[in-house]
Design a protein around this motif. Structure first.
Motif, PDB file in Angstrom:
ATOM      1  N   ASP A   1       0.859  -1.186   0.000  1.00  0.00           N
ATOM      2  CA  ASP A   1       0.000   0.000   0.000  1.00  0.00           C
ATOM      3  C   ASP A   1       0.891   1.230   0.000  1.00  0.00           C
ATOM      4  O   ASP A   1       1.980   1.217   0.579  1.00  0.00           O
ATOM      5  CB  ASP A   1      -0.908   0.058   1.240  1.00  0.00           C
ATOM      6  N   GLU A   2       0.418   2.300  -0.652  1.00  0.00           N
ATOM      7  CA  GLU A   2       1.113   3.580  -0.585  1.00  0.00           C
ATOM      8  C   GLU A   2       0.108   4.651  -0.190  1.00  0.00           C
ATOM      9  O   GLU A   2      -0.955   4.771  -0.816  1.00  0.00           O
ATOM     10  CB  GLU A   2       1.776   3.941  -1.908  1.00  0.00           C
ATOM     11  N   VAL A   3       0.435   5.399   0.842  1.00  0.00           N
ATOM     12  CA  VAL A   3      -0.465   6.413   1.387  1.00  0.00           C
ATOM     13  C   VAL A   3       0.267   7.748   1.428  1.00  0.00           C
ATOM     14  O   VAL A   3       1.421   7.808   1.844  1.00  0.00           O
ATOM     15  CB  VAL A   3      -0.939   6.030   2.808  1.00  0.00           C
ATOM     16  N   ARG A   4      -0.414   8.798   0.981  1.00  0.00           N
ATOM     17  CA  ARG A   4       0.154  10.153   1.050  1.00  0.00           C
ATOM     18  C   ARG A   4      -0.511  10.905   2.198  1.00  0.00           C
ATOM     19  O   ARG A   4      -1.738  10.972   2.283  1.00  0.00           O
ATOM     20  CB  ARG A   4      -0.046  10.896  -0.262  1.00  0.00           C
ATOM     21  N   VAL A   5       0.338  11.465   3.062  1.00  0.00           N
ATOM     22  CA  VAL A   5      -0.136  12.244   4.206  1.00  0.00           C
ATOM     23  C   VAL A   5       0.282  13.696   3.986  1.00  0.00           C
ATOM     24  O   VAL A   5       1.474  13.982   3.857  1.00  0.00           O
ATOM     25  CB  VAL A   5       0.450  11.721   5.526  1.00  0.00           C
ATOM     26  N   VAL A   6      -0.682  14.592   3.933  1.00  0.00           N
ATOM     27  CA  VAL A   6      -0.397  16.022   3.811  1.00  0.00           C
ATOM     28  C   VAL A   6      -0.475  16.625   5.205  1.00  0.00           C
ATOM     29  O   VAL A   6      -1.509  16.532   5.876  1.00  0.00           O
ATOM     30  CB  VAL A   6      -1.389  16.720   2.860  1.00  0.00           C
ATOM     31  N   LEU A   7       0.646  17.222   5.639  1.00  0.00           N
ATOM     32  CA  LEU A   7       0.752  17.764   6.992  1.00  0.00           C
ATOM     33  C   LEU A   7       0.882  19.278   6.968  1.00  0.00           C
ATOM     34  O   LEU A   7       1.573  19.839   6.109  1.00  0.00           O
ATOM     35  CB  LEU A   7       1.974  17.188   7.702  1.00  0.00           C
ATOM     36  N   VAL A   8       0.237  19.920   7.925  1.00  0.00           N
ATOM     37  CA  VAL A   8       0.514  21.310   8.267  1.00  0.00           C
ATOM     38  C   VAL A   8       0.985  21.270   9.710  1.00  0.00           C
ATOM     39  O   VAL A   8       0.194  20.994  10.617  1.00  0.00           O
ATOM     40  CB  VAL A   8      -0.724  22.211   8.113  1.00  0.00           C
ATOM     41  N   ASP A   9       2.280  21.517   9.906  1.00  0.00           N
ATOM     42  CA  ASP A   9       2.923  21.231  11.183  1.00  0.00           C
ATOM     43  C   ASP A   9       2.629  19.770  11.533  1.00  0.00           C
ATOM     44  O   ASP A   9       2.903  18.901  10.714  1.00  0.00           O
ATOM     45  CB  ASP A   9       2.480  22.229  12.247  1.00  0.00           C
ATOM     46  N   ASP A  10       2.067  19.459  12.672  1.00  0.00           N
ATOM     47  CA  ASP A  10       1.825  18.050  13.008  1.00  0.00           C
ATOM     48  C   ASP A  10       0.385  17.622  12.724  1.00  0.00           C
ATOM     49  O   ASP A  10      -0.028  16.528  13.119  1.00  0.00           O
ATOM     50  CB  ASP A  10       2.137  17.810  14.492  1.00  0.00           C
ATOM     51  N   LEU A  11      -0.381  18.462  12.037  1.00  0.00           N
ATOM     52  CA  LEU A  11      -1.786  18.160  11.742  1.00  0.00           C
ATOM     53  C   LEU A  11      -1.903  17.531  10.363  1.00  0.00           C
ATOM     54  O   LEU A  11      -1.461  18.108   9.353  1.00  0.00           O
ATOM     55  CB  LEU A  11      -2.618  19.441  11.804  1.00  0.00           C
ATOM     56  N   ALA A  12      -2.512  16.352  10.297  1.00  0.00           N
ATOM     57  CA  ALA A  12      -2.774  15.693   9.013  1.00  0.00           C
ATOM     58  C   ALA A  12      -4.057  16.272   8.422  1.00  0.00           C
ATOM     59  O   ALA A  12      -5.150  16.014   8.927  1.00  0.00           O
ATOM     60  CB  ALA A  12      -2.904  14.184   9.207  1.00  0.00           C
ATOM     61  N   VAL A  13      -3.923  17.071   7.376  1.00  0.00           N
ATOM     62  CA  VAL A  13      -5.091  17.718   6.771  1.00  0.00           C
ATOM     63  C   VAL A  13      -5.692  16.878   5.649  1.00  0.00           C
ATOM     64  O   VAL A  13      -6.877  17.020   5.328  1.00  0.00           O
ATOM     65  CB  VAL A  13      -4.739  19.127   6.258  1.00  0.00           C
ATOM     66  N   VAL A  14      -4.887  16.013   5.040  1.00  0.00           N
ATOM     67  CA  VAL A  14      -5.377  15.109   3.995  1.00  0.00           C
ATOM     68  C   VAL A  14      -4.602  13.805   4.098  1.00  0.00           C
ATOM     69  O   VAL A  14      -3.375  13.823   4.257  1.00  0.00           O
ATOM     70  CB  VAL A  14      -5.184  15.693   2.574  1.00  0.00           C
ATOM     71  N   VAL A  15      -5.308  12.688   4.009  1.00  0.00           N
ATOM     72  CA  VAL A  15      -4.658  11.374   3.974  1.00  0.00           C
ATOM     73  C   VAL A  15      -5.370  10.542   2.910  1.00  0.00           C
ATOM     74  O   VAL A  15      -6.581  10.318   2.999  1.00  0.00           O
ATOM     75  CB  VAL A  15      -4.732  10.648   5.339  1.00  0.00           C
ATOM     76  N   TYR A  16      -4.633  10.117   1.905  1.00  0.00           N
ATOM     77  CA  TYR A  16      -5.254   9.295   0.865  1.00  0.00           C
ATOM     78  C   TYR A  16      -4.265   8.252   0.349  1.00  0.00           C
ATOM     79  O   TYR A  16      -3.051   8.456   0.372  1.00  0.00           O
ATOM     80  CB  TYR A  16      -5.784  10.143  -0.287  1.00  0.00           C
TER      81      TYR A  16
END
Length: 314
Positions: free
Chosen positions: A157-172
């Protein structure tokens, strides 16, 4: 799609309108100048300007990222740097063509050879033989100053995590393109029909480069599913699928946050892959490109960019 039509530019425009910030879009959308009173702030490419220059440079260098993550105890896929002929004087003798061949010997399952800098999956090769390795190296060095070599691993599996500081704003996750046989059409015909027109030429060329002609022309049996690409790359047909709250999302976010903290990235997208049941960092990107996701979930993408811009403007 024109650069000026990127969802990134659209999102920044909307944010500035909502917050009474003056905006100028220059260089066909690559450079954005924002002004609030005496303060001026710049965005470039897909970078809103939250990251330091050092963090940006490290994230843009695949080998440096892997080295720093290893030093920080963050599990990652190793990447070894090799510089082209014009820069080879700056590399220890151990990083010679012979060192590339030793990597191939050490990893009989194959190697992935890619530009050390850059995104979008351009010039990425999976090789298992010396001639294939030499061809890949020649192609990359003709266009890039350096390359990175990593062992080929079976990515579950490959997952992209978009972070703003330590907050995950998008995970797909990135679902690789596939087709199901109908007992009448060839693999190539099914792939052509299943691929959206904007991606068709790129995806089909990529498939043709990875498969023999006889394999492409073979009729796929009824009900048989065939994955078309070994890479989980959105620019080559993979589909973004939101990851719901739960164990997988939590594990990916934890790993991504550790990587971002190790490099000092405040706003970035981190690719996390599962290999043999364990999560590892594949790459870290300081520019957050979400065009493919934006076609499916534009509100989520706008919210992510706006969260980052909130950090910029306080």
């Amino acid at each position: 799609m024109l650069i000026s039509q990127r969802i990134f530019v659209e999102s920044v425009r909307q944010y500035c309108l909502d917050h009474e910030i003056a905006i100028e879009v220059r260089s066909d959308g690559w450079l954005i100048v924002m002004r609030r009173g005496p303060r001026r702030h710049l965005a470039f490419g897909y970078d809103v300007g939250l990251n330091s220059a050092t963090a940006h440079q490290i994230a843009n260098d695949k080998a440096a990222t892997a080295e720093l993550l290893k030093l920080s105890g963050v599990p990652c896929i190793p990447h070894t740097l090799f510089l082209g002929p014009k820069r080879s004087a700056f590399v220890p003798a151990s990083r010679s063509p012979d060192a590339m061949l030793r990597l191939l010997t050490d990893h009989p399952g194959g190697l992935v050879v890619k530009p050390n800098e850059g995104t979008s999956g351009e010039c990425v090769f999976m090789v298992t033989t010396k001639p294939a390795l030499e061809r890949a190296v020649a192609v990359i060095f003709s266009a890039y100053p350096g390359l990175a070599i990593s062992p080929f691993v079976n990515i579950e599996d490959e997952v992209r995590v978009v972070l703003v500081d330590d907050l995950a704003v998008v995970v797909y996750s990135k679902s690789r393109p596939s087709v199901v046989g109908d007992g009448e059409h060839s693999l190539l015909e099914l792939a052509r029909a299943a691929t959206p027109e904007p991606l068709r030429s790129r995806v089909l060329a990529d498939i043709a480069g990875d498969m023999a002609r006889a394999e492409l022309d073979a009729i796929l049996p009824m009900g048989q599913r065939r994955v078309l690409n070994w890479r989980h790359n959105l620019d080559f047909g993979a589909r973004p699928v939101l990851v719901e709250a739960g164990e997988i999302r939590n594990a990916c976010v934890r790993t991504a946050v550790k990587a971002a903290q190790a490099i000092g990235i405040r706003f970035g997208s981190i690719d996390v892959v599962r290999v043999d049941g364990a999560w590892h960092i594949l790459e870290v990107n300081s520019g957050v490109k979400m065009e493919a996701l934006g076609r499916l979930h534009p509100d989520l993408v706008h919210a992510a960019y706006h969260t980052a811009l909130d950090k910029v403007f306080g």
